[in-house]
Design an enzyme around this catalytic site. Structure first.
Site, PDB file in Angstrom:
ATOM      1  N   CYS A   1      -2.099  11.054  -3.074  1.00  0.00           N
ATOM      2  CA  CYS A   1      -0.786  11.256  -2.440  1.00  0.00           C
ATOM      3  C   CYS A   1      -0.208  12.640  -2.745  1.00  0.00           C
ATOM      4  O   CYS A   1       0.338  13.301  -1.869  1.00  0.00           O
ATOM      5  CB  CYS A   1       0.234  10.228  -2.950  1.00  0.00           C
ATOM      6  SG  CYS A   1      -0.336   8.540  -2.972  1.00  0.00           S
ATOM      7  N   ASP A   2      -0.311  13.076  -3.990  1.00  0.00           N
ATOM      8  CA  ASP A   2       0.517  14.202  -4.445  1.00  0.00           C
ATOM      9  C   ASP A   2      -0.221  15.499  -4.782  1.00  0.00           C
ATOM     10  O   ASP A   2       0.431  16.504  -5.068  1.00  0.00           O
ATOM     11  CB  ASP A   2       1.328  13.757  -5.678  1.00  0.00           C
ATOM     12  CG  ASP A   2       2.320  12.646  -5.319  1.00  0.00           C
ATOM     13  OD1 ASP A   2       2.731  12.589  -4.157  1.00  0.00           O
ATOM     14  OD2 ASP A   2       2.660  11.854  -6.207  1.00  0.00           O
TER      15      ASP A   2
ATOM     16  N   CYS B   1      -0.614   9.191  -8.438  1.00  0.00           N
ATOM     17  CA  CYS B   1      -1.490   9.145  -7.262  1.00  0.00           C
ATOM     18  C   CYS B   1      -1.897  10.557  -6.848  1.00  0.00           C
ATOM     19  O   CYS B   1      -1.099  11.276  -6.234  1.00  0.00           O
ATOM     20  CB  CYS B   1      -0.774   8.425  -6.110  1.00  0.00           C
ATOM     21  SG  CYS B   1      -1.761   8.312  -4.606  1.00  0.00           S
TER      22      CYS B   1
HETATM   23  C1  LIG Z   1       5.961   7.339  -6.414  1.00  0.00           C
HETATM   24  C2  LIG Z   1       4.898   6.821  -5.444  1.00  0.00           C
HETATM   25  C3  LIG Z   1       4.472   7.648  -4.431  1.00  0.00           C
HETATM   26  C4  LIG Z   1       3.503   7.190  -3.535  1.00  0.00           C
HETATM   27  N1  LIG Z   1       3.117   8.032  -2.538  1.00  0.00           N
HETATM   28  C5  LIG Z   1       2.213   7.602  -1.644  1.00  0.00           C
HETATM   29  C6  LIG Z   1       1.817   8.459  -0.572  1.00  0.00           C
HETATM   30  O1  LIG Z   1       2.284   9.595  -0.446  1.00  0.00           O
HETATM   31  N2  LIG Z   1       0.893   7.980   0.299  1.00  0.00           N
HETATM   32  C7  LIG Z   1       0.328   6.725   0.185  1.00  0.00           C
HETATM   33  O2  LIG Z   1      -0.500   6.353   1.023  1.00  0.00           O
HETATM   34  N3  LIG Z   1       0.700   5.895  -0.810  1.00  0.00           N
HETATM   35  C8  LIG Z   1       1.607   6.291  -1.726  1.00  0.00           C
HETATM   36  N4  LIG Z   1       1.978   5.466  -2.745  1.00  0.00           N
HETATM   37  C9  LIG Z   1       1.355   4.137  -2.832  1.00  0.00           C
HETATM   38  C10 LIG Z   1       2.081   3.154  -1.876  1.00  0.00           C
HETATM   39  O3  LIG Z   1       3.464   3.210  -2.116  1.00  0.00           O
HETATM   40  C11 LIG Z   1       1.551   1.745  -2.082  1.00  0.00           C
HETATM   41  O4  LIG Z   1       0.153   1.713  -1.835  1.00  0.00           O
HETATM   42  C12 LIG Z   1       2.258   0.743  -1.154  1.00  0.00           C
HETATM   43  O5  LIG Z   1       3.651   0.764  -1.376  1.00  0.00           O
HETATM   44  C13 LIG Z   1       1.752  -0.685  -1.358  1.00  0.00           C
HETATM   45  O6  LIG Z   1       2.512  -1.537  -0.542  1.00  0.00           O
HETATM   46  P1  LIG Z   1       2.654  -3.100  -0.852  1.00  0.00           P
HETATM   47  O7  LIG Z   1       3.565  -3.637   0.187  1.00  0.00           O
HETATM   48  O8  LIG Z   1       1.313  -3.695  -1.016  1.00  0.00           O
HETATM   49  O9  LIG Z   1       3.330  -3.214  -2.303  1.00  0.00           O
HETATM   50  P2  LIG Z   1       4.700  -2.641  -2.884  1.00  0.00           P
HETATM   51  O10 LIG Z   1       5.073  -1.362  -2.275  1.00  0.00           O
HETATM   52  O11 LIG Z   1       4.521  -2.707  -4.359  1.00  0.00           O
HETATM   53  O12 LIG Z   1       5.774  -3.730  -2.428  1.00  0.00           O
HETATM   54  C14 LIG Z   1       5.805  -5.020  -2.962  1.00  0.00           C
HETATM   55  C15 LIG Z   1       7.191  -5.618  -2.808  1.00  0.00           C
HETATM   56  O13 LIG Z   1       7.161  -6.970  -3.251  1.00  0.00           O
HETATM   57  C16 LIG Z   1       8.311  -7.246  -4.029  1.00  0.00           C
HETATM   58  N5  LIG Z   1       7.996  -8.348  -4.940  1.00  0.00           N
HETATM   59  C17 LIG Z   1       7.160  -8.338  -6.020  1.00  0.00           C
HETATM   60  N6  LIG Z   1       7.109  -9.569  -6.582  1.00  0.00           N
HETATM   61  C18 LIG Z   1       7.920 -10.366  -5.850  1.00  0.00           C
HETATM   62  C19 LIG Z   1       8.290 -11.746  -5.946  1.00  0.00           C
HETATM   63  N7  LIG Z   1       7.803 -12.552  -6.900  1.00  0.00           N
HETATM   64  N8  LIG Z   1       9.179 -12.257  -5.031  1.00  0.00           N
HETATM   65  C20 LIG Z   1       9.678 -11.445  -4.053  1.00  0.00           C
HETATM   66  N9  LIG Z   1       9.376 -10.141  -3.928  1.00  0.00           N
HETATM   67  C21 LIG Z   1       8.499  -9.610  -4.801  1.00  0.00           C
HETATM   68  C22 LIG Z   1       8.595  -5.916  -4.749  1.00  0.00           C
HETATM   69  O14 LIG Z   1       9.946  -5.846  -5.151  1.00  0.00           O
HETATM   70  C23 LIG Z   1       8.244  -4.913  -3.649  1.00  0.00           C
HETATM   71  O15 LIG Z   1       9.368  -4.608  -2.839  1.00  0.00           O
HETATM   72  C24 LIG Z   1       2.945   5.879  -3.658  1.00  0.00           C
HETATM   73  C25 LIG Z   1       3.396   5.055  -4.688  1.00  0.00           C
HETATM   74  C26 LIG Z   1       4.372   5.504  -5.578  1.00  0.00           C
HETATM   75  C27 LIG Z   1       4.872   4.597  -6.677  1.00  0.00           C
END
Ligand SMILES: Cc1cc2nc3c(=O)[nH]c(=O)nc-3n(C[C@H](O)[C@H](O)[C@H](O)COP(=O)(O)OP(=O)(O)OC[C@H]3O[C@@H](n4cnc5c(N)ncnc54)[C@H](O)[C@@H]3O)c2cc1C
Length: 334
Positions: free
Chosen positions: A143-144, A140
Site C-alpha cells: 500500500c505505502d 503494508c
Molecule cells: C492504515 C492502513 C492502510 C491501508 N492501506 C491500504 C491500501 O492503500 N490499499 C489496500 O489495498 N489495502 C490497504 N489496507 C488494507 C485494507 O484496509 C484491508 O485489506 C481491508 O480493509 C480489509 O477489509 P475487511 O472488510 O475484510 O476488514 P476490515 O477493514 O478490518 O473491516 C472489518 C469490520 O468489521 C468490524 N467488526 C469486527 N468484529 C466485529 C464484530 N464482532 N461485530 C461487528 N462488527 C465487527 C470492524 O469494526 C470493521 O469495521 C490498509 C490497511 C490499513 C490499516
C-alpha cells in the site's frame, strides 16, 4: 435483550470494505440485508488518507471511499446498525441462523462473516503516535511503499510477508534495513535466497540486521529514527530512518466465532477459497478474516461480491453447499 422477529435474507457481520461490497450485491438483488458493525462503517481503510491501488481511482482517501460504498449499498436498501458487536451465532433446527449482539438478537437465512483483521503490533513507544504512512509507521508495503520513494526505511519481521514486502520496498526506498529478532528467517527458502542475493549485490540498497529488535520509534512530528537493540550483545543504537514498516503478522477478529465455524491455529476462518463457504451451511466469509486472504482493499471488496453471488446459489439449492469445488468447476457444471 430485544429479539427481532423479522427474518433477514442476509446478515453481514462487519461493515468494512468486504461487508459493504457484499451488501451492495445482496441488497441490489432485493435480499433483505442487515450489516451489524461494532463501531462505524469503514474498517481498517478508514484510517488512511491516501489509497493509490483501488481500481478506478488514481487516488482517494479511505473515509471518502467508504462513504461512497456505504451510500451505494444503502441506496439499494441495505440497513446498517452501528455500535452493534456480534457476540455469537447459532444454527437453528429450521436452517436459519440466530445472530446475537450485546443488546439484540436477529434471525436470518444466511450470514456473511466479514469482521476483518488487525495488524499485529510491536507494542513499542512511538508506534501508535506515528501510525500513518504520512507520519512514518506502516504495516503494508504494497500500500505505502511509493510514499517512501528515495527515503530510508526500516522493515521489521522474518516471515514470508516481511521478506516479500522488504523486496517490494527496495524498489522505491533509497535504503531498506530489515531487522529480524532471530539469526535466520522463517520465510521459505526461495524467498530467503532471493532476499540474500539482493542484499549481496554490489551497491545494494538492502541491509539485513539479525538478532535485532526495535525498542522505540522516535521523532518530532514524524519518524526520524528507530532505537535498535541487539538481543545477543545487548548493544543499542539510534538508527536514522524516515519510516518503519512492521510485518509481524495479522490478528483476525474471530474470537467470537470459536466453536461455530472452523478456524486455523492463527484464528483465520476456514473456507473453500473459490466460493467462500464455511463449514456451516448458509454462512459465508469475506475479506481479511479468511484463510488465504490477500489482505487488500480490492480483494476484500471482491470477496464480498463473491460471497453475495454464491448466496443466490445456496438459496436456489441448499444442497449445493456440499458440492465440491472441483466438481462445480467442470466446464458447464455451474
Ligand atoms: C492504515 C492502513 C492502510 C491501508 N492501506 C491500504 C491500501 O492503500 N490499499 C489496500 O489495498 N489495502 C490497504 N489496507 C488494507 C485494507 O484496509 C484491508 O485489506 C481491508 O480493509 C480489509 O477489509 P475487511 O472488510 O475484510 O476488514 P476490515 O477493514 O478490518 O473491516 C472489518 C469490520 O468489521 C468490524 N467488526 C469486527 N468484529 C466485529 C464484530 N464482532 N461485530 C461487528 N462488527 C465487527 C470492524 O469494526 C470493521 O469495521 C490498509 C490497511 C490499513 C490499516
Amino acid at each position: 435483550m430485544a429479539k427481532e422477529t423479522k427474518l433477514y435474507d442476509c446478515i453481514i457481520v462487519g461493515g468494512g470494505p468486504a461487508g459493504l461490497g457484499a451488501a451492495l450485491y445482496t441488497s441490489r438483488d432485493r435480499f433483505k440485508t442487515l450489516i451489524l458493525e461494532k463501531f462505524m462503517p469503514g474498517g481498517q481503510i478508514s484510517t488512511t488518507d491516501r489509497i493509490e491501488n483501488y481500481p478506478g481511482f488514481a487516488s482517494i482517501d479511505g473515509p471518502g471511499l467508504i462513504e461512497k460504498l456505504q451510500k451505494q449499498a444503502e441506496s439499494f436498501g441495505a440497513q446498517i446498525k452501528t455500535g452493534s458487536e456480534v457476540t455469537s451465532l447459532v444454527k437453528l433446527g429450521d436452517g436459519n441462523i440466530e445472530v446475537s449482539c450485546d443488546k439484540d438478537i436477529y434471525i436470518t437465512r444466511s450470514v456473511i462473516l466479514a469482521p476483518g483483521s488487525d495488524y499485529r503490533k510491536l507494542g513499542v513507544p512511538g508506534e501508535t503516535e506515528f501510525r500513518s504512512a504520512g507520519a512514518g509507521v506502516s504495516y503494508c508495503g504494497t500500500c505505502d511503499a511509493p510514499f517512501f520513494k528515495d527515503k530510508e526505511v526500516v522493515a521489521v519481521g522474518g516471515g514470508n510477508t516481511a521478506l516479500e514486502e522488504t523486496l517490494h520496498l527496495s524498489k522505491f526506498a533509497s535504503k531498506v534495513t530489515l531487522i529480524h529478532r532471530r539469526d535466520e528467517f522463517r520465510a521459505t527458502r526461495v524467498l530467503t535466497e532471493e532476499l540474500l542475493q539482493k542484499a549481496n549485490e554490489p551497491d545494494s540498497n538492502l541491509i539485513i540486521k539479525y538478532d535485532t529488535i526495535a525498542t522505540a520509534i522516535q521523532g518530532k512530528d514524524r519518524v526520524e529514527s528507530v532505537k535498535l537493540k541487539n538481543v545477543k550483545s545487548g548493544q543499542e543504537e539510534d538508527y536514522r530512518c524516515d519510516g518503519v514498516f512492521i510485518f509481524v503478522g495479522m490478528v483476525p477478529n474471530t474470537g467470537f466465532l470459536k466453536g461455530f465455524v472452523d478456524l486455523t491455529d492463527n484464528g483465520f476462518i476456514k473456507c473453500d477459497c473459490a466460493y467462500l463457504r464455511t463449514k456451516v451451511p448458509g454462512v459465508f466469509v469475506a475479506g481479511d478474516c479468511r484463510v488465504g486472504a490477500a489482505m487488500q482493499l480490492a480483494t476484500a471488496v471482491g470477496d464480498g461480491v463473491v460471497a453475495a453471488m454464491m448466496l443466490k446459489q445456496y438459496f436456489r439449492d441448499p444442497n449445493w453447499w456440499n458440492e465440491k469445488v472441483s466438481d462445480i468447476l467442470q466446464p458447464g457444471g455451474w
